[in-house]
Scaffold this motif. Sequence first.
Motif, PDB file in Angstrom:
ATOM      1  N   TYR A  43      -9.600   8.523   9.268  1.00 16.65           N
ATOM      2  CA  TYR A  43      -8.365   8.431   8.498  1.00 16.65           C
ATOM      3  C   TYR A  43      -8.495   7.471   7.308  1.00 16.65           C
ATOM      4  O   TYR A  43      -8.160   7.849   6.176  1.00 16.65           O
ATOM      5  N   PRO A  44      -9.042   6.269   7.490  1.00 15.97           N
ATOM      6  CA  PRO A  44      -9.206   5.371   6.333  1.00 15.97           C
ATOM      7  C   PRO A  44     -10.099   5.942   5.242  1.00 15.97           C
ATOM      8  O   PRO A  44      -9.838   5.716   4.063  1.00 15.97           O
ATOM      9  N   ILE A  45     -11.138   6.693   5.637  1.00 17.96           N
ATOM     10  CA  ILE A  45     -12.035   7.235   4.627  1.00 17.96           C
ATOM     11  C   ILE A  45     -11.284   8.224   3.718  1.00 17.96           C
ATOM     12  O   ILE A  45     -11.375   8.165   2.496  1.00 17.96           O
ATOM     13  N   PHE A  46     -10.500   9.102   4.363  1.00 22.80           N
ATOM     14  CA  PHE A  46      -9.752  10.068   3.559  1.00 22.80           C
ATOM     15  C   PHE A  46      -8.697   9.362   2.721  1.00 22.80           C
ATOM     16  O   PHE A  46      -8.499   9.652   1.541  1.00 22.80           O
ATOM     17  N   LEU A  47      -8.034   8.400   3.356  1.00 19.41           N
ATOM     18  CA  LEU A  47      -6.994   7.645   2.657  1.00 19.41           C
ATOM     19  C   LEU A  47      -7.580   6.933   1.441  1.00 19.41           C
ATOM     20  O   LEU A  47      -6.993   6.945   0.351  1.00 19.41           O
ATOM     21  N   THR A 289     -14.829   1.178  -4.488  1.00 19.56           N
ATOM     22  CA  THR A 289     -15.430   1.340  -3.164  1.00 19.56           C
ATOM     23  C   THR A 289     -16.219   2.637  -3.085  1.00 19.56           C
ATOM     24  O   THR A 289     -17.333   2.663  -2.560  1.00 19.56           O
ATOM     25  N   TRP A 290     -15.630   3.707  -3.621  1.00 16.48           N
ATOM     26  CA  TRP A 290     -16.305   5.000  -3.531  1.00 16.48           C
ATOM     27  C   TRP A 290     -17.573   5.037  -4.364  1.00 16.48           C
ATOM     28  O   TRP A 290     -18.554   5.661  -3.974  1.00 16.48           O
ATOM     29  N   ILE A 291     -17.542   4.357  -5.497  1.00 15.00           N
ATOM     30  CA  ILE A 291     -18.771   4.295  -6.299  1.00 15.00           C
ATOM     31  C   ILE A 291     -19.845   3.523  -5.539  1.00 15.00           C
ATOM     32  O   ILE A 291     -21.012   3.931  -5.474  1.00 15.00           O
ATOM     33  N   SER A 292     -19.426   2.423  -4.926  1.00 16.15           N
ATOM     34  CA  SER A 292     -20.369   1.640  -4.144  1.00 16.15           C
ATOM     35  C   SER A 292     -20.914   2.453  -2.966  1.00 16.15           C
ATOM     36  O   SER A 292     -22.114   2.437  -2.683  1.00 16.15           O
TER      37      SER A 292
ATOM     38  N   THR B 137     -12.064  -1.251   4.580  1.00 21.31           N
ATOM     39  CA  THR B 137     -11.242  -2.461   4.510  1.00 21.31           C
ATOM     40  C   THR B 137      -9.885  -2.222   3.858  1.00 21.31           C
ATOM     41  O   THR B 137      -8.855  -2.615   4.402  1.00 21.31           O
ATOM     42  N   ILE B 138      -9.880  -1.581   2.686  1.00 20.11           N
ATOM     43  CA  ILE B 138      -8.627  -1.442   1.944  1.00 20.11           C
ATOM     44  C   ILE B 138      -7.604  -0.580   2.693  1.00 20.11           C
ATOM     45  O   ILE B 138      -6.480  -1.034   2.925  1.00 20.11           O
ATOM     46  N   PRO B 139      -7.976   0.638   3.122  1.00 23.70           N
ATOM     47  CA  PRO B 139      -6.974   1.429   3.858  1.00 23.70           C
ATOM     48  C   PRO B 139      -6.509   0.748   5.139  1.00 23.70           C
ATOM     49  O   PRO B 139      -5.321   0.806   5.461  1.00 23.70           O
ATOM     50  N   ILE B 140      -7.428   0.069   5.844  1.00 24.55           N
ATOM     51  CA  ILE B 140      -7.017  -0.596   7.082  1.00 24.55           C
ATOM     52  C   ILE B 140      -6.082  -1.753   6.764  1.00 24.55           C
ATOM     53  O   ILE B 140      -5.114  -1.997   7.478  1.00 24.55           O
ATOM     54  N   PHE B 141      -6.343  -2.429   5.651  1.00 22.53           N
ATOM     55  CA  PHE B 141      -5.438  -3.511   5.249  1.00 22.53           C
ATOM     56  C   PHE B 141      -4.035  -2.961   4.996  1.00 22.53           C
ATOM     57  O   PHE B 141      -3.034  -3.535   5.440  1.00 22.53           O
ATOM     58  N   GLY B 227     -13.231 -11.061   6.812  1.00 25.81           N
ATOM     59  CA  GLY B 227     -12.100 -10.542   7.589  1.00 25.81           C
ATOM     60  C   GLY B 227     -10.963 -11.551   7.675  1.00 25.81           C
ATOM     61  O   GLY B 227      -9.835 -11.265   7.261  1.00 25.81           O
ATOM     62  N   PRO B 228     -11.237 -12.766   8.190  1.00 28.20           N
ATOM     63  CA  PRO B 228     -10.182 -13.784   8.251  1.00 28.20           C
ATOM     64  C   PRO B 228      -9.598 -14.101   6.870  1.00 28.20           C
ATOM     65  O   PRO B 228      -8.399 -14.329   6.745  1.00 28.20           O
ATOM     66  N   LEU B 229     -10.447 -14.079   5.851  1.00 33.65           N
ATOM     67  CA  LEU B 229      -9.975 -14.388   4.499  1.00 33.65           C
ATOM     68  C   LEU B 229      -8.932 -13.364   4.052  1.00 33.65           C
ATOM     69  O   LEU B 229      -7.931 -13.699   3.423  1.00 33.65           O
ATOM     70  N   ILE B 230      -9.173 -12.088   4.394  1.00 31.21           N
ATOM     71  CA  ILE B 230      -8.282 -11.026   3.936  1.00 31.21           C
ATOM     72  C   ILE B 230      -7.049 -10.918   4.830  1.00 31.21           C
ATOM     73  O   ILE B 230      -5.928 -10.803   4.346  1.00 31.21           O
TER      74      ILE B 230
END
Lengths: 315, 292
Positions: A43-47, A289-292, B137-141, B227-230
């Motif tokens: 789910y996070p990957i698609f998101l 992120t996707w470029i990385s 990280t970003i979507p989970i955040f 992780g803790p930082l974010i």
Amino acid sequence: MALQKAKATKATKTKSKIKKRMVMAPLMMLIPWFLGMAFFRVYPIFLSFWYSLTNFPLLGERTFIGLDNFRQIFLNDTTFHASAIATLRYVFFGTPMVLAAALFIAFVLNFKLKGVNIFRTAYYVPSILGGNVAVSILWVQMFRNNGLINSAINNFNNATPEFANIPIVFWLTSETWAPFTLMLLSAWQFGSVMLIFLAALQNVSPSLYEAASIDGAKGWRQFRSITLPIITPVVLFNAVNVLLRHFQEFNSAFLVTSGGPNQSTLFFSLYIYDMAFQRLQMGYASALTWISLAAIGVFTLILFFSSKYWVHYND
Amino acid sequence: MTTNTKTTSLRIRRSTVGSVVRYVILTAVGIFLAYPLFWMLGSAFKYNADIFGNINILPPVDRWTFANFPIAWQLSRSNTMLFYYINTLRFLIPSIIFTVISCTITAYAVARFNFPGKKIVFTAIIVTLLMPGIAFTIPIFILFTNLGLVNTFAALYIQDIFAVNSFFIFMVIQFLRTVPRELDEASYIDGCSPLQTLWYILAPVLRPVVITVALLSFIWGMNAFQGPLIFLNTPERRVLAVAMRGLMQDEMAVQFGAVFAAATMALLPTLAIFFGCSKFFVESVASSGAKE
């Protein structure tokens, strides 16, 4: 007779019950893993891909903007260009440095010496401490302009004026040296890679070496023609691991150099962190992120495909 | 006969020379690795004036001080190091417990049973092993923000309930492959369920790998910074790693002795665990690659 039959049916019954349970049980046990996979990986990957196509300030409205983020990143974002250069430099020079150091020490340790176990354990300590903030602090204190290393150079110059002066190096504040200082910190942690090499070297059968010495191959030649080909699968394994680690390096650059000087150590992960959690531009950060991810994927695939030509599997 | 002895003695001499060279290299590398750590430890007992300008590890004989440690212990204006240690443990202990349980059960299911889709599950574990964490990280955040989990310790361990650490799953699978299946079968014949088999029969055998998983989670958790930082952003929930950053910024940064004392104390739990259980670490790392 009847009793026997009854017993037999009972036995088959339990057997089929066990069989059924054997299919159901693992699926039940995998439920947590499956949920984790779904919610925290797929789910996070698609998101994240969806976010990368949007303008998404964390505290504002999310709007779909197609490939604009990517266009902006590739065409106009000079910080991204600096970041790409910093990351690739760190990966290209740092990875071979760690692998070479690890392989060399493993080679030296792979010999019947007294106290090998002590060295083995001691060399592993920096790997264990590696990511700790305390180590980054220590690194700063060593490499600051008037830190340990430069005072040692000064002392040496003052004590022996008859020799040519060794110049002071701006380890953390010069664009040339700061990336190197971080690579050194990574190389300092070669221990875990070295242990994997060592285990592989210890698996090389002694009879091969005997055969090689009879054929007159010794020393370097023996290492190059016998040892190295045999452990190439492990070289690949370590290369992929170290490459992935270097591509994602965050702690050292964030803490020791803060991405500077002049963005020379602004690795991808730092730039993404800055974009997402300081400037709160989640869409733009997701595009980064996707470029990385794409870069990591390409380099890993190159390693895997090239392995056909240099990795030997003895099946 | 004489030539034979000659070559033998020559060979012996050469191998002694070889091992001397090896010892010299190993010691030199050892110094390169150990020097920074010993310098840190020694400097924790120095006065500011004695730290830089020389490369000695120990303070001058008559100038030892223990004053750095109380200063370092008061890590921030409002809290001591103990407070930050406890905060670290508040996410780390649940994280270790959940990781050990969920990864062992998942590995057991994959390594010991046949079920439809097993290959896919195994492939997924390997693929996630190679997936960089940065991707999630970003979507989970944002997910955690919506769930109200940001700024709770649960944000740092809730994922561990769901066996997300593929490295540990893989490690347990590899270990299970060396355990004979007859053990499980005997247990089924005695009427144990799969989970009972895992708990009563396999758990004792799995002890070394389970301990290794726990130790590695502990050490990585002590090192965890991003992780803790974010996910934790109030002073009351600051963990040790993030609080240590103050040593690089505040007025504390010029009290060098205290900086080294704090760094020493921050590394102590990790070092104690490592030297107490070093055989688990060395074995596990060596075998994780060798079995590839």
